[in-house]
Structures are given as C-alpha cells and as structure tokens.
Design an enzyme around this catalytic site. Structure first.
Site, short mmCIF file in Angstrom:
data_model
loop_
_atom_site.label_atom_id
_atom_site.label_comp_id
_atom_site.label_asym_id
_atom_site.label_seq_id
_atom_site.Cartn_x
_atom_site.Cartn_y
_atom_site.Cartn_z
N PRO A 9 0.64 -1.21 -0.13
CA PRO A 9 -0.02 0.15 0.30
C PRO A 9 0.52 0.89 -0.35
CG PRO A 9 -0.37 -1.04 2.28
CD PRO A 9 0.34 -2.22 1.46
N ASN A 10 0.53 1.99 -0.73
CA ASN A 10 0.33 3.90 -0.95
C ASN A 10 1.85 3.57 -1.56
OD1 ASN A 10 -1.49 4.79 0.62
ND2 ASN A 10 -0.37 3.91 2.60
N ARG A 17 5.73 12.38 -2.07
CA ARG A 17 5.24 12.92 -0.57
C ARG A 17 6.76 12.25 0.21
NH1 ARG A 17 0.67 15.47 2.12
NH2 ARG A 17 -1.33 15.57 0.39
N TYR A 22 11.54 8.34 0.95
CA TYR A 22 11.29 7.27 -0.17
C TYR A 22 12.12 7.97 -1.19
CZ TYR A 22 8.13 5.19 3.09
OH TYR A 22 7.72 4.83 4.08
N ASN A 73 7.89 -6.16 -1.12
CA ASN A 73 7.86 -5.15 -0.42
C ASN A 73 6.48 -5.06 0.61
OD1 ASN A 73 7.66 -2.48 1.16
ND2 ASN A 73 8.78 -0.87 -0.68
N ALA A 76 3.29 -1.06 4.65
CA ALA A 76 2.59 -0.48 5.95
C ALA A 76 2.37 -2.67 6.74
CB ALA A 76 1.87 0.03 5.87
N GLU A 97 12.59 -10.62 1.37
CA GLU A 97 11.58 -8.90 2.07
C GLU A 97 12.35 -7.61 1.13
OE1 GLU A 97 11.24 -9.12 6.43
OE2 GLU A 97 10.40 -7.00 6.28
N HIS A 99 12.54 -3.25 1.47
CA HIS A 99 12.53 -1.98 1.82
C HIS A 99 12.99 -0.36 1.29
CE1 HIS A 99 9.66 -3.38 4.75
NE2 HIS A 99 10.58 -4.46 4.92
N ARG A 106 13.29 3.48 12.45
CA ARG A 106 12.30 4.25 12.37
C ARG A 106 11.53 4.35 13.97
NH1 ARG A 106 9.48 4.75 6.38
NH2 ARG A 106 8.65 6.18 7.31
#
Ligand code: CA2
Length: 148
Positions: A9-10, A17, A22, A73, A76, A97, A99, A106
């Site tokens: 997602p996103n 943003r 990112y 990836n 969330a 995996e 990212h 974070r």
C-alpha cells in the site's frame, strides 16, 4: 527465470510525499528501474502493486507454480499482516523482503516484520537499490550460486 515484484500500500504514491524518506522518484521510475534490473539479470519480471491486503494474498497464491521467486515490499502490511506471512509460507516460493527505507531506524512499530520469517533475506535502507540487491540475490540463489 520468472520473478515477481510485489509492492504494498501507498507505494504507488512514491515521489509525491516524504521525499526525505522515500526519495523523489515516482512509482513509474521504480518500474523502469526494475525492468532495467531484470535485463541486467536476464530474468523475466512482473511487477504488481496493490493497496489491499487480500489482493496481495491472492497474488501470492496465484504465483504458485508460475514464478520462481518473489521480491516483496509489503509496505505498512510488513508490520501487521499474519495473512501475508501465511500466504508466503503456503506457497513456499523463495522470497526476499525489501524496503526503500530502513524500518529498524524509524518508529518502534516498524521494527517488527511479520513476513520476515517466510523470507530468505531482507534488504532495506538503500532506496531503489534495495530492490536491485534483492533481485541479484534471488537470481543467484535460484541459480544455486548462493546459499542463505
Ligand atoms: O521503506 C519501505 O519501503 C516501507 O516498506 C515503506 C512503507 C512503510 O510503511 C514501511 O514501514 C517501510 C510505506 C510506503 C508508503 O510510501 C509512500 C510513498 C509516498 C508518500 C507516502 C508514502
């Protein structure tokens, strides 16, 4: 060799943003980058993004018997989804995996990855390069050139 890149997602909003986390490049830029990587590796690549957990579960199930490896990836859902962990375990497809950021540096809630136990390796914190490293690792693993 057929590889599937799955994005959660996103990630379709990349570049719009939070560029400090990112980067400034868009999702279309990521797709171009991934296709270039596939050329470098000599792999056939499919790229899929969804904002919906169940759709990602469906895509993992459909990958069974079709794809040799997955670069994932989960965004969330990394930090929440037993369903994605179970789907990866069910199909047993070698998965890495990935990212863009380093979730371990974070917020505390990003330090847990539910999918990690079903993955060969995690590559994080390198921006787009995380995906390239993941694809290179997966290709070498599938060719029997590298152990976990
Ligand atoms: O660093 C990563 O790749 C993440 O998987 C990205 C997820 C985050 O929830 C994970 O903890 C780490 C978030 C992806 C959202 O991407 C955005 C893109 C543009 C604008 C806002 C968010």
């Amino acid at each position: 060799m057929k590889l599937l890149v799955l994005n959660g997602p996103n990630l379709n909003l990349l570049g719009l943003r939070e560029p400090e986390i990112y980067g400034r490049r868009s999702y279309a830029d990521l797709e171009r980058f991934l296709n270039d990587c596939a050329g470098e590796i000599g792999a056939e690549l499919e790229i899929f993004q969804s904002n919906h957990e169940g759709v990602l579960v469906d895509r993992i199930q459909q990958a069974y018997g079709v794809f040799d490896g997955i670069v994932f990836n989960p965004a969330a859902y990394t930090h929440t989804s037993v369903a994605l962990l179970d789907a990866l375990k069910a199909v047993g497809i070698p998965t890495v995996e990935v990212h863009l950021s380093d979730p371990d540096k974070r917020e505390d809630f990003r330090k847990i990855s539910y999918v990690r136990p079903a993955c060969l390796k995690t590559v994080k914190g390198l921006g787009f390069e995380s995906y390239r490293q993941a694809l290179l690792f997966l290709a070498a693993y599938l060719r029997g050139e590298r152990e976990v």
